[in-house]
Write a protein that holds these residues in place. Structure first.
Motif, PDB file in Angstrom:
ATOM      1  N   GLU A   1      11.219   0.704   8.996  1.00 27.19           N
ATOM      2  CA  GLU A   1      11.229   0.778  10.466  1.00 27.19           C
ATOM      3  C   GLU A   1      11.910   2.068  10.914  1.00 27.19           C
ATOM      4  N   ASN A   2      13.012   2.407  10.243  1.00 28.46           N
ATOM      5  CA  ASN A   2      13.678   3.670  10.580  1.00 28.46           C
ATOM      6  C   ASN A   2      12.739   4.855  10.326  1.00 28.46           C
ATOM      7  N   ALA A   3      12.028   4.799   9.188  1.00 25.88           N
ATOM      8  CA  ALA A   3      11.221   5.956   8.797  1.00 25.88           C
ATOM      9  C   ALA A   3       9.986   6.139   9.667  1.00 25.88           C
ATOM     10  N   ILE A   4       9.252   5.047   9.919  1.00 25.57           N
ATOM     11  CA  ILE A   4       7.970   5.253  10.606  1.00 25.57           C
ATOM     12  C   ILE A   4       7.762   4.383  11.840  1.00 25.57           C
ATOM     13  N   GLY A   5       8.798   3.693  12.270  1.00 27.98           N
ATOM     14  CA  GLY A   5       8.716   3.002  13.552  1.00 27.98           C
ATOM     15  C   GLY A   5       8.453   1.508  13.443  1.00 27.98           C
ATOM     16  N   LYS A   6       8.522   0.854  14.597  1.00 32.45           N
ATOM     17  CA  LYS A   6       8.443  -0.612  14.655  1.00 32.45           C
ATOM     18  C   LYS A   6       7.119  -1.156  14.110  1.00 32.45           C
ATOM     19  N   ASP A   7       6.043  -0.368  14.269  1.00 32.53           N
ATOM     20  CA  ASP A   7       4.743  -0.847  13.778  1.00 32.53           C
ATOM     21  C   ASP A   7       4.475  -0.368  12.348  1.00 32.53           C
ATOM     22  N   TRP A   8       5.539  -0.227  11.567  1.00 35.31           N
ATOM     23  CA  TRP A   8       5.406   0.341  10.215  1.00 35.31           C
ATOM     24  C   TRP A   8       4.447  -0.449   9.336  1.00 35.31           C
ATOM     25  N   GLU A   9       4.389  -1.781   9.557  1.00 41.66           N
ATOM     26  CA  GLU A   9       3.541  -2.593   8.675  1.00 41.66           C
ATOM     27  C   GLU A   9       2.068  -2.226   8.805  1.00 41.66           C
ATOM     28  N   LYS A  10       1.707  -1.739   9.997  1.00 45.66           N
ATOM     29  CA  LYS A  10       0.306  -1.308  10.177  1.00 45.66           C
ATOM     30  C   LYS A  10       0.075   0.024   9.471  1.00 45.66           C
TER      31      LYS A  10
ATOM     32  N   GLU B   1      -2.160  -0.917   0.099  1.00 48.36           N
ATOM     33  CA  GLU B   1      -3.072   0.032  -0.571  1.00 48.36           C
ATOM     34  C   GLU B   1      -2.477   1.440  -0.541  1.00 48.36           C
ATOM     35  N   LYS B   2      -1.953   1.801   0.636  1.00 50.91           N
ATOM     36  CA  LYS B   2      -1.400   3.137   0.788  1.00 50.91           C
ATOM     37  C   LYS B   2      -0.162   3.318  -0.107  1.00 50.91           C
ATOM     38  N   LEU B   3       0.636   2.278  -0.149  1.00 50.38           N
ATOM     39  CA  LEU B   3       1.848   2.351  -0.955  1.00 50.38           C
ATOM     40  C   LEU B   3       1.489   2.409  -2.443  1.00 50.38           C
ATOM     41  N   ARG B   4       0.441   1.684  -2.819  1.00 51.82           N
ATOM     42  CA  ARG B   4      -0.013   1.717  -4.220  1.00 51.82           C
ATOM     43  C   ARG B   4      -0.388   3.162  -4.596  1.00 51.82           C
ATOM     44  N   LYS B   5      -1.117   3.830  -3.692  1.00 46.35           N
ATOM     45  CA  LYS B   5      -1.518   5.224  -3.980  1.00 46.35           C
ATOM     46  C   LYS B   5      -0.291   6.109  -4.179  1.00 46.35           C
ATOM     47  N   LEU B   6       0.713   5.878  -3.324  1.00 46.98           N
ATOM     48  CA  LEU B   6       1.939   6.666  -3.436  1.00 46.98           C
ATOM     49  C   LEU B   6       2.617   6.405  -4.788  1.00 46.98           C
ATOM     50  N   PHE B   7       2.732   5.133  -5.172  1.00 44.12           N
ATOM     51  CA  PHE B   7       3.345   4.811  -6.467  1.00 44.12           C
ATOM     52  C   PHE B   7       2.563   5.451  -7.611  1.00 44.12           C
ATOM     53  N   GLU B   8       1.228   5.483  -7.479  1.00 37.62           N
ATOM     54  CA  GLU B   8       0.410   6.055  -8.556  1.00 37.62           C
ATOM     55  C   GLU B   8       0.655   7.554  -8.741  1.00 37.62           C
TER      56      GLU B   8
END
Ligand SMILES: NC(=O)c1ccc[n+]([C@@H]2O[C@H](COP(=O)([O-])OP(=O)(O)OC[C@H]3O[C@@H](n4cnc5c(N)ncnc54)[C@H](O)[C@@H]3O)[C@@H](O)[C@H]2O)c1
Ligand SMILES: [Fe+2]
Length: 350
Positions: free
Chosen positions: A327-336, A341-348
């Motif tokens: 929430e601090n990093a990207i705001g209240k609507d961070w879950e959207k 999927e996006k996080l998986r790409k980052l981990f990869e």
């Protein structure tokens, strides 16, 4: 916040007089010392009295709830009560000392208190003395622990040290790589705090100062000297103060997932992740790469190569559990914005 702060080269020598008023009856003070110092001269400078005891902290792995519970139980069995605990070491040892202090006065397991404001009672008197600079553990209201279900700190008003002693002399011989990784923890705290949605004047004031000191030691100075150690210790303090009133961000949220699964240490884990975060912190990542180059540090690559879907899921679950960070990093609507999927790409990419 920390009640008392002493800063200065050689201030470790004041330890005896600093703790004297906090000795109760003849209950011992426990000195929890990073195992690195086992055979070092620093141990002989510890002002032992009466039933005081030195306990070496094995920080081969970062602190676990089981480790905290075991040491606290051992101290209760041996002494019943203690006057206080002094943690001397890097972020791991300081966090252990904070957690053990709390577990001397709170029932159950430290795993019961991983979260925000779950701790019910004051710990015993606790002192922090850093021997590495960067984590900000000396000032923060958390102590990060890996438990059976999560890697999460005991965040509470009871968690900060009562007293800290900041003696840059103690960091003099830290290995170059370790000093860089732990120092970058501070740099990343600054970037995450200053670019976060929780930012306010309090955090900004400290974050900007810490950032300036990090730039000085890692980019501007021609070589490492005593002034570098002095400045990095103050950067760590100010960086910690900055996140005390805001939060960390994407690098920490992702690196917690990595470290939960692979045991990657905090400093190096943050570097592995931050290296790939141009999308979130473009200017910070560019400057970070310059620091890596100038200090001739290798950032490990492909650490998640070959992991299974289940393992990626574990990392994603731990990471997405860090709600305030996102929430601090990207705001209240961070879950959207930060989907699995996006996080998986980052981990990869790591
Ligand atoms: N509480 C907080 O707010 C907070 C914030 C950030 C990180 N942390 C925690 O801090 C830990 C990381 O701390 P760290 O980066 O300071 O490293 P560390 O405490 O894990 O120590 C790293 C290594 O350096 C050695 N060491 C310590 N002092 C030394 C010295 N002067 N010279 C040579 N070697 C030395 C240790 O024995 C260890 O092998 C993690 O467990 C992380 O979760 C806590
Ligand atoms: Fe950190």
């Amino acid at each position: 916040m920390v009640g008392y702060v002493v800063y200065g080269r050689g201030s470790f020598n004041q330890l005896d007089e600093i703790i004297a008023p906090n000795r109760t009856d003849d209950l011992p003070i426990i000195f929890l010392v990073d195992h690195f110092f086992h055979d070092k001269a620093l141990v002989r400078r510890i002002p032992l009295q009466g039933h005081d005891k030195i306990v070496f902290a094995d920080v081969t792995y970062e602190p676990k709830t089981s480790q905290v519970d075991a040491v606290a139980q051992q101290l209760k069995d041996e002494f019943g009560k203690i006057s206080g605990i002094v943690g001397i070491g890097g972020g791991s040892t300081m966090d252990l000392a904070k957690a053990i202090s709390l577990m001397m006065n709170n029932p159950g397991s430290s795993a019961d208190y991983q979260g925000w404001d779950l701790v019910k009672h004051h710990g015993v008197y606790k002192v922090g003395i850093p021997t590495l600079s960067g984590t900000g553990a000396e000032v923060s209201r958390t102590c990060v622990l890996t438990g059976p279900a999560k890697k999460l700190g005991m965040n509470s008003d009871f968690t900060p040290f009562d007293q800290i002693i900041l003696d840059p002399e103690l960091t003099t011989n830290a290995p170059v790589n370790q000093r860089f990784y732990t120092g970058m923890d501070c740099y990343i705290h600054c970037i995450e705090s200053l670019n976060g949605t929780y930012l306010n004047e309090f955090s900004k004031s400290y974050g900007e100062k810490a950032l300036q000191l990090c730039r000085n030691v890692f980019l501007e100075k021609a070589k490492w000297d005593d002034e570098s150690d002095d400045q990095l210790m103050m950067a760590s303090y100010a960086g910690g103060m900055s996140i005390a009133y805001s939060q960390v961000g994407v690098a920490h949220a992702v690196s917690y997932g990595l470290s939960y699964l692979l045991g990657t240490k905090h400093g190096i884990g943050n570097c592995i992740v931050f290296d790939k975060l141009d999308e979130f912190y473009p200017a910070g990542v560019k400057e970070f790469k310059k620091m890596v180059g100038k200090n001739k540090i290798d950032i490990p690559q492909h650490v998640t190569k070959g992991l299974s879907d289940a393992q990626f899921d574990t990392m994603i679950n731990v990471s997405l559990g860090m709600k305030p960070l996102w929430e601090n990093a990207i705001g209240k609507d961070w879950e959207k914005k930060m989907t699995r999927e996006k996080l998986r790409k980052l981990f990869e990419q790591l």
